[in-house]
Design a protein around this motif. Structure first.
Motif, PDB file in Angstrom:
ATOM      1  N   GLY A  33      29.817  89.084 -44.466  1.00  0.00           N
ATOM      2  CA  GLY A  33      29.328  90.016 -43.457  1.00  0.00           C
ATOM      3  C   GLY A  33      30.419  90.387 -42.481  1.00  0.00           C
ATOM      4  N   CYS A  34      30.521  89.605 -41.397  1.00  0.00           N
ATOM      5  CA  CYS A  34      31.437  89.970 -40.319  1.00  0.00           C
ATOM      6  C   CYS A  34      32.900  89.695 -40.645  1.00  0.00           C
ATOM      7  N   ARG A  35      33.163  88.789 -41.581  1.00  0.00           N
ATOM      8  CA  ARG A  35      34.518  88.370 -41.961  1.00  0.00           C
ATOM      9  C   ARG A  35      35.304  87.801 -40.775  1.00  0.00           C
ATOM     10  N   ALA A  36      34.576  87.262 -39.797  1.00  0.00           N
ATOM     11  CA  ALA A  36      35.223  86.679 -38.615  1.00  0.00           C
ATOM     12  C   ALA A  36      34.697  85.284 -38.313  1.00  0.00           C
ATOM     13  N   GLY A  37      33.937  84.711 -39.224  1.00  0.00           N
ATOM     14  CA  GLY A  37      33.436  83.365 -39.022  1.00  0.00           C
ATOM     15  C   GLY A  37      32.217  83.267 -38.141  1.00  0.00           C
ATOM     16  N   VAL A  38      31.575  84.400 -37.852  1.00  0.00           N
ATOM     17  CA  VAL A  38      30.413  84.388 -36.963  1.00  0.00           C
ATOM     18  C   VAL A  38      29.106  84.371 -37.743  1.00  0.00           C
ATOM     19  N   CYS A  39      28.961  85.299 -38.681  1.00  0.00           N
ATOM     20  CA  CYS A  39      27.675  85.430 -39.380  1.00  0.00           C
ATOM     21  C   CYS A  39      27.447  84.327 -40.403  1.00  0.00           C
ATOM     22  N   GLN A  40      28.512  83.712 -40.901  1.00  0.00           N
ATOM     23  CA  GLN A  40      28.439  82.600 -41.843  1.00  0.00           C
ATOM     24  C   GLN A  40      27.833  82.983 -43.190  1.00  0.00           C
ATOM     25  N   SER A  41      27.833  84.283 -43.512  1.00  0.00           N
ATOM     26  CA  SER A  41      27.306  84.722 -44.806  1.00  0.00           C
ATOM     27  C   SER A  41      28.163  84.245 -45.972  1.00  0.00           C
ATOM     28  N   CYS A  42      29.453  83.981 -45.717  1.00  0.00           N
ATOM     29  CA  CYS A  42      30.385  83.620 -46.794  1.00  0.00           C
ATOM     30  C   CYS A  42      30.502  82.113 -46.968  1.00  0.00           C
ATOM     31  N   LEU A  43      29.462  81.391 -46.607  1.00  0.00           N
ATOM     32  CA  LEU A  43      29.489  79.935 -46.725  1.00  0.00           C
ATOM     33  C   LEU A  43      29.695  79.505 -48.172  1.00  0.00           C
ATOM     34  N   MET A  44      30.653  78.589 -48.395  1.00  0.00           N
ATOM     35  CA  MET A  44      30.926  78.031 -49.708  1.00  0.00           C
ATOM     36  C   MET A  44      31.046  76.515 -49.579  1.00  0.00           C
ATOM     37  N   ARG A  45      31.169  75.860 -50.741  1.00  0.00           N
ATOM     38  CA  ARG A  45      31.319  74.397 -50.734  1.00  0.00           C
ATOM     39  C   ARG A  45      32.554  73.997 -51.520  1.00  0.00           C
ATOM     40  N   CYS A  46      33.299  73.066 -50.957  1.00  0.00           N
ATOM     41  CA  CYS A  46      34.485  72.527 -51.621  1.00  0.00           C
ATOM     42  C   CYS A  46      34.057  71.398 -52.562  1.00  0.00           C
ATOM     43  N   LEU A  47      34.317  71.584 -53.867  1.00  0.00           N
ATOM     44  CA  LEU A  47      33.972  70.560 -54.851  1.00  0.00           C
ATOM     45  C   LEU A  47      35.136  69.618 -55.110  1.00  0.00           C
ATOM     46  N   GLU A  48      36.357  70.154 -55.086  1.00  0.00           N
ATOM     47  CA  GLU A  48      37.564  69.342 -55.256  1.00  0.00           C
ATOM     48  C   GLU A  48      38.656  69.915 -54.366  1.00  0.00           C
ATOM     49  N   GLY A  49      39.444  69.027 -53.771  1.00  0.00           N
ATOM     50  CA  GLY A  49      40.518  69.466 -52.897  1.00  0.00           C
ATOM     51  C   GLY A  49      40.182  69.216 -51.435  1.00  0.00           C
ATOM     52  N   GLU A  50      41.055  69.691 -50.569  1.00  0.00           N
ATOM     53  CA  GLU A  50      40.916  69.479 -49.127  1.00  0.00           C
ATOM     54  C   GLU A  50      40.480  70.773 -48.443  1.00  0.00           C
ATOM     55  N   VAL A  51      39.416  70.675 -47.663  1.00  0.00           N
ATOM     56  CA  VAL A  51      38.928  71.856 -46.943  1.00  0.00           C
ATOM     57  C   VAL A  51      40.005  72.323 -45.969  1.00  0.00           C
ATOM     58  N   PRO A  52      40.381  73.590 -45.996  1.00  0.00           N
ATOM     59  CA  PRO A  52      41.433  74.089 -45.094  1.00  0.00           C
ATOM     60  C   PRO A  52      41.062  73.916 -43.623  1.00  0.00           C
ATOM     61  N   ALA A  53      42.050  73.644 -42.808  1.00  0.00           N
ATOM     62  CA  ALA A  53      41.835  73.461 -41.375  1.00  0.00           C
ATOM     63  C   ALA A  53      41.231  74.712 -40.760  1.00  0.00           C
ATOM     64  N   GLY A  54      40.256  74.523 -39.885  1.00  0.00           N
ATOM     65  CA  GLY A  54      39.634  75.625 -39.170  1.00  0.00           C
ATOM     66  C   GLY A  54      38.530  76.336 -39.925  1.00  0.00           C
ATOM     67  N   ALA A  55      38.346  76.004 -41.211  1.00  0.00           N
ATOM     68  CA  ALA A  55      37.361  76.716 -42.024  1.00  0.00           C
ATOM     69  C   ALA A  55      35.938  76.224 -41.804  1.00  0.00           C
ATOM     70  N   GLN A  56      35.785  75.116 -41.037  1.00  0.00           N
ATOM     71  CA  GLN A  56      34.440  74.572 -40.804  1.00  0.00           C
ATOM     72  C   GLN A  56      34.000  74.716 -39.351  1.00  0.00           C
ATOM     73  N   GLU A  57      34.758  75.468 -38.579  1.00  0.00           N
ATOM     74  CA  GLU A  57      34.433  75.633 -37.163  1.00  0.00           C
ATOM     75  C   GLU A  57      33.084  76.337 -37.007  1.00  0.00           C
ATOM     76  N   GLY A  58      32.201  75.749 -36.190  1.00  0.00           N
ATOM     77  CA  GLY A  58      30.894  76.326 -35.917  1.00  0.00           C
ATOM     78  C   GLY A  58      29.803  75.896 -36.872  1.00  0.00           C
ATOM     79  N   LEU A  59      30.132  75.130 -37.912  1.00  0.00           N
ATOM     80  CA  LEU A  59      29.123  74.680 -38.866  1.00  0.00           C
ATOM     81  C   LEU A  59      28.426  73.416 -38.355  1.00  0.00           C
TER      82      LEU A  59
END
Length: 326
Positions: A33-59
């Motif tokens: 949606g907003c592509r700015a981390g506000v609407c959270q429409s692009c929520l995904m899940r990390c199955l393997e690897g390290e979640v990038p820094a800052g990608a979980q802000e507001g969750l």
């Protein structure tokens, strides 16, 4: 070389793109949606690897603990295997309790989820007509006051989801919903602060929830709710809001219409936009906590005007109704 794995395919990731941008460049479109981390429409899940820094802000902490992240904010530094959030069980069934007409364009859809939904009044959730057809709608209900979830859904011309709700959904039917998302909600603290809420059309839904939530939590400062429509027929919940205003002296309900009429006069509605009415009443917005919901143009104009009027940008919470097609 960093590899991004999604749905059994490997894609080469090139910095500084986000996961969302990288997948799009490879022809893979995911909900956004907003592509700015506000609407959270692009929520995904990390199955393997390290979640990038800052990608979980507001969750929510529970989502962070399970490896969920926002694809529009994720810039991986190592290989990452990801999945859509919906593929990982965030959806659940809900029973239709009521489909109630609020005005000629908007209905209130009341739902009882199969398991309790952790949400805040003013957030939104995704309503599914089918697996690949869904829309996001704001919550008008308050978890501590209501035993149901309530969505206010405006009929969109040729809208495949809104028309389905208006014309086909009946009491007793089952639907699927996603998890609650969004940052437009009341948080306790600074109980003497002025709350200013501006909404148009079905943008009243989250504001109605936020007002009731704030009052239930004992907010003592002035609460001003401006709800606008082109004509008085587009307004709704007037009786309930006037009742709240009579019950709580610190709450002020201001209906606004673009077109004057005897009905508007009887309602004591202001003629003009919600922004014009708010600027006329307040002029200076320093130390106000502001909530904006409704047409994107109104939200954009109000955000700028109120910021220039002295409000801190951190205190302006906006939930524009972004076009989502039909």
């Amino acid at each position: 070389m960093t590899i991004l794995r999604f749905q059994g395919q490997d894609f080469v990731y090139e910095a500084p793109r986000t996961v969302l941008e990288s997948l799009a460049e490879h022809g893979v479109e995911i909900p956004s949606g907003c592509r700015a981390g506000v609407c959270q429409s692009c929520l995904m899940r990390c199955l393997e690897g390290e979640v990038p820094a800052g990608a979980q802000e507001g969750l929510k902490p529970a989502l962070v603990a399970q490896g969920y992240f926002l694809a529009c904010r994720a810039r991986p530094s190592s290989d990452l295997t990801v999945a859509l959030a919906d593929a990982e069980g965030l959806r659940q069934r809900a029973h239709v309790l009521a489909v109630e007409s609020l005005n000629q364009e908007i209905v209130a859809l009341r739902l009882k989820p199969e398991r309790p939904l952790d949400y805040r009044a003013g957030q939104y959730l995704r309503l599914y007509r089918q697996a690949d057809l869904s829309r996001c709608y704001s919550l008008a209900s308050v978890p501590t006051l209501d035993d149901w979830l309530e969505l206010h859904i405006r009929r969109i011309p040729e809208g495949r989801v809104s028309a389905w709700v208006h014309d086909q959904l009946r009491v007793g039917a089952q639907v699927e919903i996603g998890d609650s998302l969004g940052q437009c909600f009341y948080t306790p603290g600074q109980e003497e602060q002025t709350l200013l809420l501006l909404g148009t059309g079905s943008g009243l839904a989250p504001l109605y929830g936020i007002v009731r939530d704030a009052l239930a939590q004992g907010h003592r400062g002035p609460i001003w709710l401006y709800h606008g429509s082109f004509t008085v027929e587009g307004l709704y919940h007037q009786t309930a809001l006037q009742r709240l205003a009579g019950q709580f002296p610190n709450f002020h309900y201001v209906p606004c219409v673009d077109r004057a009429s005897p009905e508007a006069l009887a309602l004591n509605a202001r003629v003009g936009t919600v922004l014009e009415a708010a600027v006329s009443d307040h002029r200076v917005f320093a130390h106000h906590r502001v909530f904006l919901c409704g047409h994107p143009d109104m939200v954009k104009d109000a955000r700028l005007k109120i910021f220039l009027g002295g409000a801190s940008m951190a205190e302006i919470h906006a939930d524009p109704f972004l076009p989502s097609g039909t």
